[in-house]
Design an enzyme around this catalytic site. Structure first.
Site, mmCIF file in Angstrom:
data_model
loop_
_atom_site.group_PDB
_atom_site.id
_atom_site.type_symbol
_atom_site.label_atom_id
_atom_site.label_comp_id
_atom_site.label_asym_id
_atom_site.label_seq_id
_atom_site.Cartn_x
_atom_site.Cartn_y
_atom_site.Cartn_z
ATOM 1 N N ASP A 36 30.089 -30.374 -7.359
ATOM 2 C CA ASP A 36 29.696 -31.280 -6.271
ATOM 3 C C ASP A 36 29.305 -32.672 -6.775
ATOM 4 O OD1 ASP A 36 29.987 -29.039 -4.569
ATOM 5 O OD2 ASP A 36 27.942 -28.419 -5.005
ATOM 6 N N GLU A 213 33.562 -29.018 4.976
ATOM 7 C CA GLU A 213 32.240 -29.349 4.451
ATOM 8 C C GLU A 213 32.372 -30.555 3.525
ATOM 9 O OE1 GLU A 213 30.938 -26.024 2.126
ATOM 10 O OE2 GLU A 213 32.760 -25.957 0.919
ATOM 11 N N GLU A 331 23.020 -42.238 -27.993
ATOM 12 C CA GLU A 331 22.464 -40.899 -27.846
ATOM 13 C C GLU A 331 23.475 -39.857 -28.325
ATOM 14 O OE1 GLU A 331 19.365 -40.091 -26.921
ATOM 15 O OE2 GLU A 331 18.944 -42.235 -26.861
ATOM 16 N N GLU A 333 23.882 -37.023 -27.257
ATOM 17 C CA GLU A 333 24.425 -36.334 -26.094
ATOM 18 C C GLU A 333 25.361 -37.218 -25.273
ATOM 19 O OE1 GLU A 333 20.290 -37.898 -25.059
ATOM 20 O OE2 GLU A 333 21.253 -36.882 -26.752
#
EC number: 3.2.1.4
Length: 524
Positions: A36, A213, A331, A333
């Site tokens: 999502d 939706e 970083e 990550e």
């Protein structure tokens, strides 16, 4: 997901070749399952907020406890900003952290999310933060809006006149007009008429239209768009347009066909640095599927009349926008692709790479080394015997330009800087940070930075003013106390590691003090 992600490395085989144009890799996150997507552009960064599909399902259904936030400045390398919000942040909710969206207004960030209240039913909540990466807090202590059922998938757009609209719903589509404070609304909840002219004719009779939706509401030029997950199941992505923010809507067709090993899909659309991007999810990772999804992104161009082209799912994703500068702190990550690693909250703030084992790696796309790098510094920690960071170009087995040795530091969150020399890193390459060592977990990894070849460093000058004085002494003291995690000068390790052991520590602090007192003649 750790063992699963080692298999996921097979999906990145295309990345072992060096194309003329560097492309991103889909899915954009491999450390966990994400769903999502909700993109938001703020300043020079594209943020994408996602749901988080837990590895272990409860009752063989969607198991989602928190939301995640990722960010990129080049649409290829994504930084993991951790979890800015969870369902437990709402005292009135008992679970189901499903699809939400974050928007910015007047310097604050508003995250609209669906939840299951403790007293039953469904509701939309809102949390607020001063930062796009959170943490977000529920300031109203109750649902923002609820019809009692089907209150999921909120989407928010602030129109040119300042009026903000909140749409949501499955199987119905609703909207309200938000007030300026963004945490309340005026008027009644409006139910949008779902006609075939507005939302298309469904191929099955289970619902009147293709609307299922996941609405995504926005405006481009003078046209309003309602992009949505369309049925029947398995979902595709369709859209409708209007000349007004509340309709009437005209169905325009299908954007993305049913693809990708997930029976759901969820759209997000954003313009960033002159390009248009379409976010979605699928089940592309190993062990992925309808309840274990992964966020992806494609670059596209609108047709001349403002309609969408057909967009198909790919594993290559969009072209990288610019290149990554390795001479500033990055970083650990920040990842284009990875194999084996995970991330966790870091004691120094943000996230760090963790659970590193022998053979794991991180790929950083399109790194511009320019005329060459001289050294590499990594912020690391280890409660075990440590290991090595091999610096390789263009593949996990590519040219080795440096090896940074990491030893035990006294704990998994006891951080030190380690530096190694670099040779042969020039021009633009994909950088592979390959981790090697013995058995078990090797070390944790917080950030990294290269130093340019040919830079002249004044030993002891930590603020870059070409002198060594009390300001540098104060900076080192702050560094050792944990008040700061980096120095202003580019070659900070070279400037501050006086005894050349690869670490800036209390020994260097004592040496700097002796130099400033005149006890020793130099720091070299």
């Amino acid at each position: 997901m750790k063992k699963v992600r080692k298999i996921a490395a097979l999906l990145s085989a295309i990345s072992l070749f060096v194309p003329t144009v560097s492309y991103a890799d889909n899915p954009i996150v491999q450390t966990l399952f994400t769903a999502d997507p909700a993109p938001m552009v703020y300043k020079d960064t594209c943020y994408v907020y996602t749901g988080h599909d837990e590895d272990k399902l409860v009752n063989n259904f969607f198991t989602m406890n928190d939301w995640r936030c990722y960010s990129s400045t080049d649409m290829a390398n994504w930084t993991d900003n951790g979890s800015p919000l969870s369902y437990s942040s709402f005292s009135w909710a008992k679970g189901d952290a499903w699809a939400g969206q974050c928007v910015q207004r007047n310097g604050k960030f508003y995250y609209y999310v669906p939840l299951t209240p403790k007293n039953g039913g469904t509701a939309i909540g809102v949390a607020v933060s001063d930062s796009p990466t959170g943490p977000f807090k529920d300031l109203i202590g109750k649902p923002l809006v609820s019809t009692g059922s089907g209150d999921i998938d909120p989407t928010v757009y602030i129109d040119d006149d300042g009026q903000a609209y909140l749409y949501w719903g499955n199987p119905n589509l609703y909207y309200v007009k938000l007030n300026q404070d963004m945490i309340s609304y005026s008027g009644s909840i409006v139910k949008v008429p779902l006609t075939t002219a507005s939302f298309g004719t469904r191929s099955k009779t289970d619902r009147p239209t293709t609307y299922e939706e996941g609405p995504w509401f926005y405006k481009r030029n003078s046209l309003y768009y309602m992009v949505f997950a369309a049925g029947p199941i398995s979902e595709h992505i369709g859209y409708s347009t209007s000349t007004g923010p509340t309709g009437p809507w005209t169905y325009r067709g299908k954007i993305m066909p049913t693809q990708g090993s997930s029976f759901t899909n969820h759209p997000g659309v954003a313009d960033f640095k002159g390009n248009s991007y379409f976010f979605y999810h699928n089940g592309a990772l190993p062990d992925g599927g309808g309840y274990h999804r992964s966020v992806c992104v494609e670059q596209f161009k609108y047709n001349s009349d403002g309609t969408f082209p057909t967009i198909n799912m790919t594993t290559t994703g969009p072209a990288q926008v610019g290149n990554l500068n390795p001479y500033v702190k990055t970083e650990a990550e920040t990842i284009c692709w990875e194999s084996g690693i995970e991330t966790e909250p870091c004691s120094e703030g943000g996230m760090n790479v963790a659970f590193i084992e022998n053979g794991d790696y991180i790929k950083v796309k399109g790194v511009d080394f320019g005329t060459g790098a001289a050294s590499f510094t990594a912020r690391v920690s280890s409660a075990n015997s440590g290991g090595n960071i091999e610096l390789r170009l263009d593949s996990p087995t590519g040219k080795l330009v440096g090896t940074c040795a990491v030893k035990e530091t006294g704990g998994w969150q006891t951080w030190v800087d380690k530096t190694c020399t670099v040779s042969g890193a020039e021009g633009i390459h994909d950088l592979y940070l390959k981790f090697t060592g013995g058995s078990g977990y090797l070390f944790n990894f917080n950030w990294w930075k290269f130093t340019k070849a040919g830079n002249t460093t004044v030993i002891g000058d930590l603020n870059g003013d070409n002198s060594v004085d009390s300001t540098d002494y104060a900076l080192m003291k702050k560094y050792l106390l944990g008040i700061i995690t980096d120095f202003p000068v580019e070659n900070d390790i070279e400037a501050g590691d006086f005894n050349k052991d690869g670490v800036i520590d209390s020994i260097d602090f004592v040496l700097l003090k002796k130099y400033l007192l005149g006890t020793i003649p130099s720091l070299d």
